[in-house]
Motif scaffolding. Structure first.
Motif, PDB file in Angstrom:
ATOM      1  N   ILE A   6       0.832  -1.331  -0.003  1.00  0.00           N
ATOM      2  CA  ILE A   6       0.103  -0.037   0.004  1.00  0.00           C
ATOM      3  C   ILE A   6       0.742   1.328  -0.115  1.00  0.00           C
ATOM      4  O   ILE A   6       1.693   1.295   0.864  1.00  0.00           O
ATOM      5  CB  ILE A   6      -1.073  -0.002   1.098  1.00  0.00           C
ATOM      6  N   VAL A   7       0.656   2.033  -0.952  1.00  0.00           N
ATOM      7  CA  VAL A   7       1.356   3.286  -1.047  1.00  0.00           C
ATOM      8  C   VAL A   7       0.757   4.528  -0.489  1.00  0.00           C
ATOM      9  O   VAL A   7       1.330   5.434  -0.291  1.00  0.00           O
ATOM     10  CB  VAL A   7       2.060   3.763  -2.354  1.00  0.00           C
ATOM     11  N   HIS A   8      -0.623   4.472  -0.413  1.00  0.00           N
ATOM     12  CA  HIS A   8      -1.337   5.259   0.126  1.00  0.00           C
ATOM     13  C   HIS A   8      -2.970   4.879   0.370  1.00  0.00           C
ATOM     14  O   HIS A   8      -3.328   4.079  -0.585  1.00  0.00           O
ATOM     15  CB  HIS A   8      -1.574   6.525  -0.830  1.00  0.00           C
ATOM     16  N   ALA A   9      -3.074   5.047   1.488  1.00  0.00           N
ATOM     17  CA  ALA A   9      -4.717   4.703   2.103  1.00  0.00           C
ATOM     18  C   ALA A   9      -4.960   5.723   2.892  1.00  0.00           C
ATOM     19  O   ALA A   9      -4.442   6.375   3.705  1.00  0.00           O
ATOM     20  CB  ALA A   9      -4.603   3.319   2.815  1.00  0.00           C
ATOM     21  N   GLU A  10      -6.098   6.260   2.600  1.00  0.00           N
ATOM     22  CA  GLU A  10      -6.879   7.603   3.582  1.00  0.00           C
ATOM     23  C   GLU A  10      -8.125   6.678   4.497  1.00  0.00           C
ATOM     24  O   GLU A  10      -8.849   6.004   4.083  1.00  0.00           O
ATOM     25  CB  GLU A  10      -7.603   8.503   2.789  1.00  0.00           C
ATOM     26  N   LEU A  11      -7.910   7.069   5.799  1.00  0.00           N
ATOM     27  CA  LEU A  11      -8.925   6.642   6.612  1.00  0.00           C
ATOM     28  C   LEU A  11      -9.657   7.682   7.293  1.00  0.00           C
ATOM     29  O   LEU A  11      -9.155   8.845   7.553  1.00  0.00           O
ATOM     30  CB  LEU A  11      -8.443   5.719   7.738  1.00  0.00           C
ATOM     31  N   ARG A  12     -10.934   7.792   7.639  1.00  0.00           N
ATOM     32  CA  ARG A  12     -11.667   8.618   8.283  1.00  0.00           C
ATOM     33  C   ARG A  12     -12.697   8.223   9.211  1.00  0.00           C
ATOM     34  O   ARG A  12     -13.357   7.022   9.107  1.00  0.00           O
ATOM     35  CB  ARG A  12     -12.419   9.475   7.047  1.00  0.00           C
ATOM     36  N   PHE A  13     -12.809   8.698  10.319  1.00  0.00           N
ATOM     37  CA  PHE A  13     -13.885   8.288  11.399  1.00  0.00           C
ATOM     38  C   PHE A  13     -14.316   9.979  11.791  1.00  0.00           C
ATOM     39  O   PHE A  13     -13.258  10.638  12.279  1.00  0.00           O
ATOM     40  CB  PHE A  13     -13.374   7.437  12.466  1.00  0.00           C
ATOM     41  N   GLY A  14     -15.394  10.104  12.048  1.00  0.00           N
ATOM     42  CA  GLY A  14     -16.024  11.472  12.403  1.00  0.00           C
ATOM     43  C   GLY A  14     -15.290  12.442  11.549  1.00  0.00           C
ATOM     44  O   GLY A  14     -15.443  12.536  10.376  1.00  0.00           O
ATOM     45  N   GLN A  15     -14.761  13.393  12.151  1.00  0.00           N
ATOM     46  CA  GLN A  15     -14.194  14.555  11.609  1.00  0.00           C
ATOM     47  C   GLN A  15     -12.585  14.282  11.196  1.00  0.00           C
ATOM     48  O   GLN A  15     -11.901  15.067  10.680  1.00  0.00           O
ATOM     49  CB  GLN A  15     -14.210  15.908  12.125  1.00  0.00           C
ATOM     50  N   VAL A  16     -11.913  13.254  11.592  1.00  0.00           N
ATOM     51  CA  VAL A  16     -10.758  12.900  11.742  1.00  0.00           C
ATOM     52  C   VAL A  16     -10.250  12.075  10.397  1.00  0.00           C
ATOM     53  O   VAL A  16     -11.024  11.347  10.165  1.00  0.00           O
ATOM     54  CB  VAL A  16     -10.148  11.958  12.812  1.00  0.00           C
ATOM     55  N   SER A  17      -9.290  12.612   9.783  1.00  0.00           N
ATOM     56  CA  SER A  17      -8.948  11.848   8.617  1.00  0.00           C
ATOM     57  C   SER A  17      -7.343  11.762   8.579  1.00  0.00           C
ATOM     58  O   SER A  17      -6.714  12.603   9.253  1.00  0.00           O
ATOM     59  CB  SER A  17      -9.081  12.912   7.372  1.00  0.00           C
ATOM     60  N   PHE A  18      -6.717  10.689   8.260  1.00  0.00           N
ATOM     61  CA  PHE A  18      -5.258  10.598   8.087  1.00  0.00           C
ATOM     62  C   PHE A  18      -5.148   9.455   7.022  1.00  0.00           C
ATOM     63  O   PHE A  18      -5.918   8.761   6.774  1.00  0.00           O
ATOM     64  CB  PHE A  18      -4.736  10.131   9.603  1.00  0.00           C
ATOM     65  N   THR A  19      -3.907   9.373   6.630  1.00  0.00           N
ATOM     66  CA  THR A  19      -3.244   8.442   5.809  1.00  0.00           C
ATOM     67  C   THR A  19      -2.374   7.473   6.202  1.00  0.00           C
ATOM     68  O   THR A  19      -1.789   7.889   7.263  1.00  0.00           O
ATOM     69  CB  THR A  19      -2.812   9.150   4.509  1.00  0.00           C
ATOM     70  N   LEU A  20      -2.117   6.447   5.585  1.00  0.00           N
ATOM     71  CA  LEU A  20      -0.945   5.643   6.128  1.00  0.00           C
ATOM     72  C   LEU A  20      -0.448   4.814   4.754  1.00  0.00           C
ATOM     73  O   LEU A  20      -0.947   4.706   3.582  1.00  0.00           O
ATOM     74  CB  LEU A  20      -1.505   4.510   7.123  1.00  0.00           C
ATOM     75  N   LYS A  21       0.682   4.408   4.808  1.00  0.00           N
ATOM     76  CA  LYS A  21       1.355   3.549   3.864  1.00  0.00           C
ATOM     77  C   LYS A  21       2.419   2.474   4.504  1.00  0.00           C
ATOM     78  O   LYS A  21       2.611   2.428   5.510  1.00  0.00           O
ATOM     79  CB  LYS A  21       1.955   4.276   2.872  1.00  0.00           C
ATOM     80  N   ASP A  22       2.663   1.398   3.706  1.00  0.00           N
ATOM     81  CA  ASP A  22       3.515   0.610   3.976  1.00  0.00           C
ATOM     82  C   ASP A  22       4.996   0.944   3.963  1.00  0.00           C
ATOM     83  O   ASP A  22       5.267   1.797   3.098  1.00  0.00           O
ATOM     84  CB  ASP A  22       3.800  -0.683   3.028  1.00  0.00           C
ATOM     85  N   GLU A  23       5.552   0.638   5.054  1.00  0.00           N
ATOM     86  CA  GLU A  23       7.093   1.230   4.980  1.00  0.00           C
ATOM     87  C   GLU A  23       7.920   0.517   4.086  1.00  0.00           C
ATOM     88  O   GLU A  23       7.486  -0.266   3.406  1.00  0.00           O
ATOM     89  CB  GLU A  23       7.789   0.718   6.558  1.00  0.00           C
ATOM     90  N   GLU A  24       9.061   1.355   3.578  1.00  0.00           N
ATOM     91  CA  GLU A  24       9.832   0.832   2.562  1.00  0.00           C
ATOM     92  C   GLU A  24      11.419   0.849   3.059  1.00  0.00           C
ATOM     93  O   GLU A  24      12.289   2.057   2.835  1.00  0.00           O
ATOM     94  CB  GLU A  24       9.820   1.730   1.388  1.00  0.00           C
ATOM     95  N   PRO A  25      11.667  -0.257   3.690  1.00  0.00           N
ATOM     96  CA  PRO A  25      13.076  -0.220   4.221  1.00  0.00           C
ATOM     97  C   PRO A  25      14.087   0.263   3.142  1.00  0.00           C
ATOM     98  O   PRO A  25      13.858  -0.026   2.022  1.00  0.00           O
ATOM     99  CB  PRO A  25      13.471  -1.660   4.588  1.00  0.00           C
ATOM    100  N   GLY A  26      15.025   0.899   3.937  1.00  0.00           N
ATOM    101  CA  GLY A  26      16.091   1.385   2.568  1.00  0.00           C
ATOM    102  C   GLY A  26      15.957   2.856   2.208  1.00  0.00           C
ATOM    103  O   GLY A  26      16.559   3.483   1.402  1.00  0.00           O
TER     104      GLY A  26
END
Length: 131
Positions: free
Chosen positions: A46-66
């Motif tokens: 996953i290079v980008h995913a957006e999550l939301r609950f209520g008025q809160v929004s944040f994104t996350l991604k898989d780490e890339e060692p190196g």
């Protein structure tokens, strides 16, 4: 000296985690988050995913060692605390624990409010405070 004004009106955290798919499942269970979007690379990471609950929004991604995109486990912890203010801190803390978070400081009453800290299974620290 004059103050610099930014043109941006939001700040959105992007969490880097060792297993973004599992992290999404955790945040859905712990916070009742909704997955708004997900983009995967050719390797299935996953290079980008957006999550939301209520008025809160944040994104996350898989780490890339190196690369600079590494998670808290590669840094011996996270230097950032994510403060989440909710109507019922105890309920959110319980849901986080049930989903796999560990308690750092139990949610309790303090002179500055009802608050506690938990570490999610991916190393990010959440301060849960009650409004």
């Amino acid at each position: 000296m004059t103050a610099t004004t930014t043109q941006q009106s939001t700040l959105q955290p992007r969490l880097i985690v060792a297993d973004a798919g599992r992290a999404i499942a955790f945040y859905v269970e712990a916070f009742g988050a909704e997955e708004v979007s997900r983009y995967e690379g050719d390797d299935g990471k996953i290079v980008h995913a957006e999550l939301r609950f209520g008025q809160v929004s944040f994104t996350l991604k898989d780490e890339e060692p190196g690369t600079p995109d590494v998670g808290p486990s590669d840094l011996a912890g996270s230097p950032v605390i994510l403060e989440l203010t909710v109507a019922d801190a105890d309920a959110v803390g319980t849901a986080m624990e049930k989903a796999g978070a560990t308690v750092i400081y139990p949610i309790d009453d303090h002179p500055y409010g009802r608050v506690g800290r938990l570490r999610d299974p991916f190393g990010h620290v959440w301060m849960i405070s009650q409004n």
